[in-house]
Scaffold this motif. Structure first.
Motif, PDB file in Angstrom:
ATOM      1  N   ALA A  88      33.311  43.260  33.953  1.00 12.68           N
ATOM      2  CA  ALA A  88      33.726  42.367  35.027  1.00 12.68           C
ATOM      3  C   ALA A  88      35.193  41.951  34.930  1.00 12.68           C
ATOM      4  N   GLU A  89      35.748  41.942  33.739  1.00 10.33           N
ATOM      5  CA  GLU A  89      37.165  41.572  33.623  1.00 10.33           C
ATOM      6  C   GLU A  89      38.043  42.604  34.325  1.00 10.33           C
ATOM      7  N   GLY A 147      36.997  44.358  36.730  1.00  9.87           N
ATOM      8  CA  GLY A 147      36.616  44.253  38.139  1.00  9.87           C
ATOM      9  C   GLY A 147      37.059  42.976  38.824  1.00  9.87           C
ATOM     10  N   LEU A 148      37.916  42.184  38.199  1.00  6.10           N
ATOM     11  CA  LEU A 148      38.343  40.902  38.776  1.00  6.10           C
ATOM     12  C   LEU A 148      38.897  41.022  40.203  1.00  6.10           C
ATOM     13  N   PRO A 149      39.744  42.012  40.511  1.00  9.95           N
ATOM     14  CA  PRO A 149      40.255  42.098  41.892  1.00  9.95           C
ATOM     15  C   PRO A 149      39.143  42.260  42.930  1.00  9.95           C
ATOM     16  N   MET A 150      38.162  43.119  42.643  1.00  8.90           N
ATOM     17  CA  MET A 150      37.044  43.299  43.568  1.00  8.90           C
ATOM     18  C   MET A 150      36.181  42.041  43.645  1.00  8.90           C
ATOM     19  N   LEU A 151      35.947  41.401  42.502  1.00 12.80           N
ATOM     20  CA  LEU A 151      35.163  40.170  42.497  1.00 12.80           C
ATOM     21  C   LEU A 151      35.814  39.101  43.355  1.00 12.80           C
ATOM     22  N   ARG A 152      37.126  38.980  43.254  1.00 15.55           N
ATOM     23  CA  ARG A 152      37.855  38.006  44.070  1.00 15.55           C
ATOM     24  C   ARG A 152      37.682  38.327  45.558  1.00 15.55           C
ATOM     25  N   GLU A 153      37.837  39.604  45.897  1.00 13.00           N
ATOM     26  CA  GLU A 153      37.722  40.007  47.304  1.00 13.00           C
ATOM     27  C   GLU A 153      36.309  39.768  47.840  1.00 13.00           C
ATOM     28  N   LEU A 154      35.309  40.130  47.060  1.00 12.80           N
ATOM     29  CA  LEU A 154      33.924  39.915  47.487  1.00 12.80           C
ATOM     30  C   LEU A 154      33.632  38.437  47.683  1.00 12.80           C
ATOM     31  N   ASN A 155      34.156  37.621  46.775  1.00  8.51           N
ATOM     32  CA  ASN A 155      33.930  36.179  46.866  1.00  8.51           C
ATOM     33  C   ASN A 155      34.575  35.587  48.115  1.00  8.51           C
ATOM     34  N   GLN A 156      35.702  36.142  48.514  1.00 11.00           N
ATOM     35  CA  GLN A 156      36.370  35.689  49.731  1.00 11.00           C
ATOM     36  C   GLN A 156      35.641  36.170  50.983  1.00 11.00           C
ATOM     37  N   LEU A 157      35.022  37.345  50.904  1.00 13.99           N
ATOM     38  CA  LEU A 157      34.367  37.945  52.062  1.00 13.99           C
ATOM     39  C   LEU A 157      32.960  37.423  52.315  1.00 13.99           C
ATOM     40  N   ASN A 217      36.993  35.206  27.965  1.00 13.50           N
ATOM     41  CA  ASN A 217      37.573  35.510  29.279  1.00 13.50           C
ATOM     42  C   ASN A 217      36.979  34.672  30.412  1.00 13.50           C
ATOM     43  N   LEU A 218      36.189  33.682  30.057  1.00 17.58           N
ATOM     44  CA  LEU A 218      35.481  32.853  31.029  1.00 17.58           C
ATOM     45  C   LEU A 218      36.417  32.264  32.083  1.00 17.58           C
ATOM     46  N   GLN A 219      37.564  31.804  31.632  1.00 19.68           N
ATOM     47  CA  GLN A 219      38.493  31.107  32.519  1.00 19.68           C
ATOM     48  C   GLN A 219      38.964  31.995  33.669  1.00 19.68           C
ATOM     49  N   LYS A 220      39.067  33.293  33.412  1.00 24.51           N
ATOM     50  CA  LYS A 220      39.555  34.209  34.451  1.00 24.51           C
ATOM     51  C   LYS A 220      38.610  34.241  35.649  1.00 24.51           C
ATOM     52  N   PHE A 221      37.326  34.109  35.400  1.00 27.03           N
ATOM     53  CA  PHE A 221      36.346  34.126  36.491  1.00 27.03           C
ATOM     54  C   PHE A 221      36.314  32.790  37.216  1.00 27.03           C
TER      55      PHE A 221
END
Length: 252
Positions: free
Chosen positions: A154-155, A157-167, A183-187
């Motif tokens: 998932a680290e 995959g952060l760019p995709m996770l951000r995009e999915l969360n926005q969508l 790496n918790l803080q990044k999510f």
């Protein structure tokens, strides 16, 4: 408040996760397969002993997520059993041969689940088009999607996770695979409200006698005298970090 779901491969691990402050448990069998449906005995005991929400995975085998007719019948029977035991939710997912969400079968699954909250698991990370899949899962009414952002962890995959969360206009986007204390803080920083972690370590077997030259595994290098267990200290530290971040957000 950011929720922490812990992946557990036994009732003992689920109890450890609960005592350490986890918000929810994903209950599985067979870590080597990435999680398959727990046994009936495990389901019964977890329902009796664990008081936080437990969502069992329903996955008839390891490997891909394109199931035969008989595998799908097993999957539906397991869902009915979990529903009848009174579980609040479950974790499931399936694809067709072309890598799309198997919508016809998922509609059957959603009808069978009734009021249970449905998490679509990391079959999402194997699908052809994640944005179309998100739209389809929204139509189905799933509660959340467990995803690594279509990457090995998932680290990455952060760019995709951000995009999915926005969508997303419905399902909660829950990051999983390689989510850990370091790496918790990044999510948290990209606005995710739920995180999924195994939060564990290898534990040595209590066996003092160890028969040499005999293994139950087809992998002759497999160590049968250790097993993966949830580490309560790690769960507690992760939950403490999330609570601190939530408090900072509220007072900012």
């Amino acid at each position: 408040m950011t929720k922490l779901e812990v992946c557990c491969y036994s009732v003992d691990c689920a109890l450890t996760a609960e005592q350490a402050g986890a918000d929810r448990v994903e209950l599985c069998a067979s870590q080597a397969d990435g999680g398959i449906t727990p046994s009936y005995g495990t389901l019964l005991l977890a329902r009796e002993k664990v008081t936080i929400p437990v969502h069992p995975i329903v996955r008839p085998r390891g490997g891909d997520f394109c199931y035969s007719r008989s595998e799908f019948e097993v999957l539906k029977s397991d869902i009915a059993c979990i529903r009848d035991l009174g579980y609040p939710g479950l974790v499931v997912g399936m694809l067709d041969a072309e890598g799309h969400i198997d919508m016809a079968r998922m509609w059957e699954v959603m009808a069978l689940c009734g009021d249970m909250a449905v998490t679509f698991h990391r079959a999402f990370d194997m699908c052809l088009n994640p944005k179309i899949a998100l739209e389809q899962l929204t139509q189905l009414g799933v509660a959340r999607i467990l995803t690594s952002g279509q990457q090995q962890n998932a680290e990455v995959g952060l760019p995709m996770l951000r995009e999915l969360n926005q969508l997303t206009r419905g399902p909660i986007i829950m990051a999983g695979a390689g989510v850990r204390l370091t790496n918790l803080q990044k999510f948290v920083d990209i606005g995710l409200s739920e995180l999924h972690s195994s939060a564990g370590r290898q534990v040595k077997s209590a066996m003092r006698y160890r028969k040499a030259g005999v293994t139950m595994s087809s992998d002759t290098d497999f160590d049968e005298f250790s097993r993966y267990c949830v580490d309560g200290d790690i769960v507690a530290a992760m939950k403490s970090t999330l609570q601190f971040d939530d408090e900072i957000s509220r007072t900012a």
